[in-house]
Design a protein around this motif. Structure first.
Motif, short mmCIF file in Angstrom:
data_model
loop_
_atom_site.label_atom_id
_atom_site.label_comp_id
_atom_site.label_asym_id
_atom_site.label_seq_id
_atom_site.Cartn_x
_atom_site.Cartn_y
_atom_site.Cartn_z
N GLU A 231 -14.33 28.74 5.97
CA GLU A 231 -14.39 29.68 4.84
C GLU A 231 -14.66 28.89 3.56
OE1 GLU A 231 -11.50 32.69 2.36
OE2 GLU A 231 -11.08 32.37 4.49
N PHE A 232 -15.69 29.31 2.82
CA PHE A 232 -16.10 28.59 1.62
C PHE A 232 -15.67 29.36 0.37
CE2 PHE A 232 -18.83 27.14 5.00
CZ PHE A 232 -18.94 25.77 4.77
N ALA A 233 -15.69 28.66 -0.75
CA ALA A 233 -15.27 29.26 -2.02
C ALA A 233 -16.27 30.30 -2.51
CB ALA A 233 -15.07 28.17 -3.08
N THR A 234 -17.55 30.08 -2.22
CA THR A 234 -18.60 31.00 -2.67
C THR A 234 -19.60 31.26 -1.56
OG1 THR A 234 -20.06 29.22 -3.45
CG2 THR A 234 -18.41 30.07 -5.02
N ILE A 235 -20.34 32.36 -1.70
CA ILE A 235 -21.41 32.68 -0.74
C ILE A 235 -22.50 31.62 -0.81
CG2 ILE A 235 -23.23 34.34 -0.21
CD1 ILE A 235 -21.36 36.56 -1.13
N LYS A 236 -22.75 31.09 -2.00
CA LYS A 236 -23.78 30.05 -2.18
C LYS A 236 -23.44 28.81 -1.38
CE LYS A 236 -26.33 27.57 -5.78
NZ LYS A 236 -26.47 27.34 -7.24
N GLU A 237 -22.17 28.39 -1.38
CA GLU A 237 -21.75 27.22 -0.60
C GLU A 237 -21.96 27.47 0.89
OE1 GLU A 237 -17.79 25.94 -1.30
OE2 GLU A 237 -18.27 24.82 -3.12
#
Length: 305
Positions: A231-237
């Motif tokens: 799970e990432f902090a942002t969709i971009k990551e």
């Protein structure tokens, strides 16, 4: 100590082999999930344990005593709840348990004390109507009380939650969790989520043989899939990670859903360390990185193929 031990059990009906060198051990004070598809041999096994069928080969030991067909002495250790328990519908629960106590040879004082205790345990102590007016869930609870009247060391439950609504299922599962303090529970079912909820041991039977057995944690550890959840902090990551060249491989399955990425590594030589190296090269620390344990449903499908 094993309350129930089955070794080399074989049973055929004509040319149909139902059990083939079947093995099973049920530890004392466990809730033991007995799972398998229709026709796998569960019901035949339970009938053999109760001495209602004659095995072709093998031994069944209950509390270190051998089960003998037609000689049901070992049944003094056993309580049995069938999938559809039958009652005298004109009776009230107190009357029915009194009859069961008399059949098992209990004294009047014992019957009165145990009936009150068991009806309290199953939540029927204040019910004073005839059994014919009971719901399916109430009948299952009364069935558990009846099966416990002789203080069995082994309680066999055959599909006790199969026809109940979600609330009724929860009530029976909660009750079996409490009952384990008094006895060992052999819980036959096809509802895998129920097994995951209350069982600490499980055996999967297929085509008359044990194909999966052990504690849930042992089974999951042994059959753990090479699947990881990030799970990432942002969709971009998440997008930046999933488009990496290292992940463009036919043996790597990438499933992205917004900020969450599931990675299935089909090659056993590649594991989570590989993914951590990719993240390190990118300079990204995900919010979550974990190896996904297989569900009992996943394992069930895997071993009965």
């Amino acid at each position: 100590m094993d309350i129930l031990k089955i070794s080399g059990l074989t049973k055929s009906f004509g040319s149909q082999v139902v059990l083939n060198n079947f093995q099973m051990q049920v530890p004392e004070h466990s809730v033991f999930g007995f799972v398998g598809p229709n026709g796998a041999g569960k019901t035949t096994t339970m009938k053999l344990i109760l001495g209602l069928l004659r095995p072709d080969e093998g031994n069944i030991m209950v509390c270190n005593e051998k089960v003998k067909y037609g000689e049901t002495k070992t049944n003094r250790y056993i309580g049995f709840l069938p999938d559809v328990p039958e009652f005298y519908n004109y009776m009230k629960p107190q009357e029915y348990l009194k009859l069961c106590g008399q059949i098992t040879g209990l004294e009047k004082r014992e019957i009165k004390e145990k009936s009150a205790e068991l009806l309290e345990l199953v939540g029927l102590s204040k019910v004073n109507k005839r059994i014919g007016g009971f719901s399916r869930g109430m009948k299952q609870r009364l069935g558990i009380a009846q099966a416990l009247i002789n203080e069995p060391r082994l309680l066999i439950c055959d599909e006790p939650t199969s026809a109940l609504d979600p609330l009724g299922r929860k009530e029976i599962l909660d009750l079996l969790s409490v009952v384990r303090k008094k006895t060992t529970v052999l819980f036959s079912t096809h509802i895998l989520s129920d097994v995951e909820r209350i069982c600490d041991q499980v055996l999967v039977i297929n085509k008359g043989q044990a194909v999966l057995a052990g504690t849930l944690s042992e089974i999951r550890a042994h059959h753990r899939h090479n699947t990881y959840l990030l799970e990432f902090a942002t969709i971009k990551e998440a997008e930046k990670f999933t488009t990496r060249e290292e992940l463009k491989n036919k043996n790597i399955l990438v499933i992205k859903k917004e900020k969450t990425v599931t990675i299935k590594l089909k090659e056993k030589t590649v594991d989570g360390v590989f993914l951590l190296k990719v993240l390190s090269q990118m300079g990204i620390v995900p919010l979550k990185f974990l190896q996904v344990e297989p569900s009992l449903e996943d394992l069930f499908e895997e071993v009965i193929k």
